[in-house]
Design an enzyme around this catalytic site. Structure first.
Site, mmCIF file in Angstrom:
data_model
loop_
_atom_site.group_PDB
_atom_site.id
_atom_site.type_symbol
_atom_site.label_atom_id
_atom_site.label_comp_id
_atom_site.label_asym_id
_atom_site.label_seq_id
_atom_site.Cartn_x
_atom_site.Cartn_y
_atom_site.Cartn_z
ATOM 1 N N HIS A 198 0.793 -1.229 0.000
ATOM 2 C CA HIS A 198 0.000 0.000 0.000
ATOM 3 C C HIS A 198 0.818 1.268 0.000
ATOM 4 C CE1 HIS A 198 -4.179 -1.401 0.516
ATOM 5 N NE2 HIS A 198 -3.597 -2.469 1.034
ATOM 6 N N LYS A 201 -8.766 14.303 3.603
ATOM 7 C CA LYS A 201 -7.971 13.068 3.691
ATOM 8 C C LYS A 201 -7.102 13.222 4.936
ATOM 9 C CE LYS A 201 -6.396 13.984 -0.506
ATOM 10 N NZ LYS A 201 -6.382 12.716 -1.215
ATOM 11 N N ARG A 202 -6.414 12.155 5.363
ATOM 12 C CA ARG A 202 -5.520 12.302 6.495
ATOM 13 C C ARG A 202 -4.514 13.423 6.231
ATOM 14 N NH1 ARG A 202 -5.764 8.362 10.711
ATOM 15 N NH2 ARG A 202 -3.956 9.540 11.460
ATOM 16 N N LYS A 219 0.750 14.509 1.272
ATOM 17 C CA LYS A 219 -0.525 14.868 0.651
ATOM 18 C C LYS A 219 -0.613 16.368 0.369
ATOM 19 C CE LYS A 219 -2.995 10.902 2.707
ATOM 20 N NZ LYS A 219 -3.808 10.224 1.682
ATOM 21 N N THR A 259 -8.278 6.701 -2.890
ATOM 22 C CA THR A 259 -9.627 6.259 -3.228
ATOM 23 C C THR A 259 -10.597 7.426 -3.071
ATOM 24 O OG1 THR A 259 -9.863 5.452 -0.956
ATOM 25 C CG2 THR A 259 -9.347 3.817 -2.663
ATOM 26 N N LYS A 300 -14.093 8.658 -5.268
ATOM 27 C CA LYS A 300 -15.403 9.010 -4.708
ATOM 28 C C LYS A 300 -15.869 10.351 -5.271
ATOM 29 C CE LYS A 300 -13.855 6.877 -0.395
ATOM 30 N NZ LYS A 300 -13.211 7.247 0.907
HETATM 31 C C1 LIG Z 1 -11.956 7.371 1.252
HETATM 32 C C2 LIG Z 1 -11.541 7.852 2.576
HETATM 33 C C3 LIG Z 1 -10.186 8.087 2.839
HETATM 34 C C4 LIG Z 1 -9.112 7.941 1.799
HETATM 35 O O1 LIG Z 1 -8.968 9.187 1.141
HETATM 36 P P1 LIG Z 1 -7.669 9.502 0.266
HETATM 37 O O2 LIG Z 1 -7.983 10.848 -0.312
HETATM 38 O O3 LIG Z 1 -7.604 8.439 -0.786
HETATM 39 O O4 LIG Z 1 -6.513 9.526 1.175
HETATM 40 C C5 LIG Z 1 -9.840 8.553 4.089
HETATM 41 N N1 LIG Z 1 -10.763 8.751 5.048
HETATM 42 C C6 LIG Z 1 -12.078 8.543 4.819
HETATM 43 C C7 LIG Z 1 -13.043 8.798 5.920
HETATM 44 C C8 LIG Z 1 -12.512 8.078 3.591
HETATM 45 O O5 LIG Z 1 -13.810 7.856 3.393
#
Ligand SMILES: *Cc1c(COP(=O)(O)O)cnc(C)c1O
Length: 855
Positions: free
Chosen positions: A378, A569-570, A575, A677, A681
């Site tokens: 990952h 995101k985190r 990032k 991911t 979305k």
């Molecule tokens: C999808 C999702 C992530 C992953 O987001 P990335 O932008 O791919 O890092 C992190 N936290 C939550 C709550 C999510 O639904």
């Protein structure tokens, strides 16, 4: 051209959320009232909204039970190959609405709840998120469970039932403050404890060798108590199981050998054992080598493998040749997928079971083990790769260390035979890293012990092969694969964006929910003016709804006609939330420099949790809030620019903000985000992407056409070249006046007048040790953002680009991802056979399974 439908007409025509029949509504209302009375022990005079939520949850759960029992019975009878997804994280979020949707009960429940005079959305909000994950990795596991059930695979998720999930984030005075996530406080209606399947897990102790083999003795035992959660497929009557283990102390804990005199203390010390499943480690993409974490990793592995072998032995394949089980067919009956290296100890553990307990010869055991496991990588960030100190493993799992050494010896002998006199290669490929502290490289262990290794997006899988594990790919090129990540369209479209889901169904029918590639059919509507207006209208409604939510929950007012520019995101340096922050400051300075000039209004929303021990990530949160404070209160700026830090970003909040987003920020340094991911979305929910050529962004651009995304900045090759030349942040600062101004403001305390030095660490990092090269992409990013604003002025052109993106999002269904795993790694066929629905419970005596071994 089509005629607009009223919402009512739409509801009637579209059955993706279930068909409403009068009997089913009446039946649901009866179920609800029965549970309120018998389960909650309340009447409507004293019931609270939480009681109503639980009554509804139990009513919906009743519809799962028969299907769940049937599915498991079917697996027991037919004995298909089982797929085991091992993960330290399952970031499930809420379950009620997902269950209603997958069972086709959503519309009927909406109607029943309405007739009961209650508000469905209010009830749904009461459910706690199952926050048993940090971010993308844990959410991927949850999406995969949904897809595996929808595709009719005999799959199981195995993990830990953390008593506390990811912390709740509060923002106090601009700083992140963590609160414990006591998600089980009110009880969890979706789980079923199975104490009858409790299993022992051993730790510590020592190894005794004799003629009859190795014996691991004098261990401390902790019990693993399984809790099962049903995982329904979408409208196919399949209900799989997620089994999460909870740690329990044995009743004789600390009372047998020592502490005999102190009974009270011995009972209090039970906590020590039970702490194993107490709390999720809150690090995303970061390795923290703590003993308790290693205990968690082995705990899930040891309990799960016992369960898998018990189930195998109970099947017709677990035949015995008079005394011993024959394991030859094990890899044909069992596939174990390792979600990152976190469950890597499964490899030596299975070897231990085969060699020490089942008395298989080493070579046979190793062959079966390798054909059973597959490993998903990952990340390539070095700080995230697990490298457990040998001393710690030796103390906690002494027999496993010996087995790892034996695996390594044979592995190195093999390499030495192929590449004589290549010590460098042996050192690079060893499972053991020599140095200050001797460590086990868990990725190397996983590669050696698996028959398949995959990355999670094309670009990432290439980096895995060509850079990080180059020597291993040279040795066994056919082992390395790509499986681009995906998301479940059920949660990430039907559930979170019903308006868009139904609009799409009107245009192309309902089959796209199970076959997302059918979204390409939308391409023929890109020039349909009515459809363009309807897509824009759904987005606008979602934005208004989200604005109302923010106002109600956080007392902040945002302008729903501004562009919603969202970066959730985190929080992590790679990032590059800092780059977004520099863009905000740049926009702010431009507005102040020329307030009369046209500015396309924006609401910049940034959200995400920082690992509690990650100083720089916490400073980034504080900086965003400090900038927001200044920008949002400057009368010159007015409503042109607003900055919101979205508190406590989590699955249930993602479901609200993503459908309301116009612009999705995916701006990691090329080569650092394995897949992402979140990006998918947003694409599916009608946002446009501003992003780098990183992770799955590359494939999103490939699918939609690069001209339909806002791609900017360095490619992986450019980053590599810049590293070769040496990255010098000062150069960009000297050359770019707007960057200089923004950085100077941070440095001089413009955003922190009470403490001008507050952001010294951040500025110092940006100049002197920015591994992620924010300044190098700043100019391209700002220029690209100007193009974004320009297009946003043309609402029709914007929406047409949105439609082209939605039409191209089909690849990113996790159904597609799981089909590829099934075909290329697990060698199983998806089944569209619908297990018959449970009309009435079958006679328990008639088809009872011997000794209750079916589960
Ligand atoms: C999808 C999702 C992530 C992953 O987001 P990335 O932008 O791919 O890092 C992190 N936290 C939550 C709550 C999510 O639904």
């Amino acid at each position: 051209m089509s005629r607009p439908l009223s919402d009512q007409e739409r509801r009637k025509q579209i059955s993706i959320r279930g068909i409403v029949g009068a009997e089913s509504v009446a039946e649901l209302k009866r179920g609800f009232n029965r549970h309120l009375h018998f389960t909650l022990v309340k009447d409507r005079n004293v019931a609270t909204p939480r009681d109503y939520y639980f009554a509804l949850a139990h009513t919906v759960r009743d519809h799962l039970v028969g299907r769940w029992i049937r599915t498991q019975q079917y697996y027991y009878e037919k004995d298909p190959k089982r797929i085991y997804y091992l993960s330290l994280e399952f970031y499930m979020g809420r379950t009620l609405q997902n269950t209603m949707i997958n069972l086709g009960l959503q519309n009927a429940c909406d109607e029943a709840v309405y007739q009961l005079g209650l508000d469905m959305e209010e009830l749904e909000e009461i459910e706690e998120d199952a926050g048993l994950g940090n971010g993308g990795l844990g959410r991927l596991a949850a999406c995969f469970l949904d897809s595996m059930a929808t595709l009719g695979l005999a799959a199981y998720g195995y993990g830990i039932r953390y008593e506390y999930g990811i912390f709740n984030q509060k923002i106090r005075d601009g700083w992140q403050v963590e609160e414990a996530d006591d998600w089980l406080r009110h009880g969890n209606p979706w789980e079923k404890a199975r104490p009858e399947y409790m299993l022992p897990v051993h730790f510590y102790g020592r190894v005794e060798h004799s003629a009859s083999g190795a014996k691991w003795i004098d261990t401390q035992v902790v019990l693993a108590l399984p809790y099962d959660t049903p995982v329904p497929g979408y409208m196919n009557n399949t209900v799989n199981t997620m089994r999460l283990w909870s740690a329990r102390a044995p009743n004789d804990f600390n009372l047998r050998d020592f502490n005999v005199g102190d009974y009270i203390q011995a009972v209090l010390d039970r906590n020590l054992a039970e702490n194993i499943s107490r709390v999720l480690y809150p690090n995303d993409n970061f390795f923290e080598g703590k003993e308790l974490r290693l205990k968690q990793e082995y705990f899930v592995v040891a309990a799960t493998l016992q369960d898998i072998i018990r189930r195998f032995k109970a099947s017709k394949f677990g035949s015995t040749d008079s005394v011993r089980t024959v394991f030859d067919s094990f890899p044909d009956q069992v596939a174990i997928q390792l979600n990152d290296t976190h469950p890597a100890m499964a490899i030596p553990e299975l070897m231990r079971i085969f060699v020490d307990i089942e008395k298989l010869p080493w070579d046979k055991a190793w062959d079966i083990t390798k054909r059973t496991f597959a490993y998903t990588n990952h990340t390539v960030l070095p700080e995230a790769l697990e490298r457990w100190p040998v001393d710690l493993v030796e103390k906690l799992l002494p027999r496993h260390l010996q087995i790892i050494y034996e695996i390594n010896q044979r592995h190195l002998d093999h390499i030495a035979s192929l590449f004589p006199n290549d010590v460098g290669r042996l050192r690079r490929m060893s499972l053991i890293e020599e140095g200050d502290t001797k460590r086990i490289n868990m990725a190397h262990l996983c590669i050696v012990g698996s028959h398949a290794v995959n990355g999670v997006a094309k670009i990432h899988s290439e980096i895995v092969k060509s850079q990080v594990f180059e020597d291993f790919a040279e040795l066994e090129p056919e082992k390395f694969q790509n499986k681009t990540n995906g998301i479940t369209p059920r949660r990430w479209l039907l559930l979170c964006n019903p308006g868009l889901a139904e609009l799409i169904a009107e245009k192309i029918g309902e089959d796209y929910v199970r076959d997302l590639s059918q979204l390409t059919k939308l391409h023929k509507f890109v020039d349909d003016d009515l459809f363009i207006r309807e897509v824009a209208k759904v987005k606008q409604e979602n934005k208004v709804k989200f604005a109302l939510y923010l106002e109600k929950e956080y007392k902040v007012k945002i302008n729903p006609s501004s562009m919603f520019d969202v970066h959730v995101k985190r929080i992590h340096e790679y990032k590059r939330q800092l780059m977004n922050c520099l863009h905000i400051i740049t926009m702010y300075n431009r507005i102040r420099r020329d307030p009369a000039k046209l500015f396309v209004p924006r609401t910049v929303i940034i959200g995400g949790k920082a690992a509690p021990g990650y100083h720089m990530a916490k400073m980034i949160i504080k900086l965003i809030n400090a900038v927001a404070q200044v920008v949002n209160n400057d009368p010159v700026v007015g409503s042109k620019l607003k900055v919101i830090f979205l508190e406590n970003y989590r699955v249930s909040l993602a479901e609200k903000v993503i459908p309301a987003t116009d612009l999705s920020e995916q701006i990691s340094t090329a080569g650092t985000e394995a897949s992402g991911t979140g990006n998918m979305k947003f694409m599916l929910n009608g946002a446009l992407t501003i992003g780098t050529m990183d992770g799955a962004n590359v494939e999103m651009a490939e699918e939609a056409g690069e001209e339909n995304l806002f791609i900017f900045g360095m490619r992986v090759e450019d980053v590599t070249e810049l590293d070769r030349k040496g990255y010098n942040a000062q150069l960009y600062y000297d050359r770019l006046p707007e960057l200089k101004q923004a950085v100077d403001q941070i440095k001089s305390g413009f955003f922190s007048p009470d403490d001008p030095n507050l952001f010294n660490d951040v500025v110092n990092m940006l100049f002197h040790h920015d591994r992620f090269k924010v300044f190098a992409d700043y100019e391209a990013y700002v220029k690209c953002q100007e193009k974004v604003s320009e297009l946003y002025l043309n609402s029709k052109a914007w929406t047409k680009m949105v439609i082209r993106n939605i039409a191209a999002a089909g690849k990113f269904s996790s159904d597609r991802t799981i089909k590829e795993y099934a075909r290329d790694i697990w060698h199983v066929e998806p089944s569209d056979l619908k297990i018959p629905p449970p009309n009435e419970p079958r006679d328990a005596g008639q088809d009872k399974t011997p000794n209750g071994t079916a589960a």
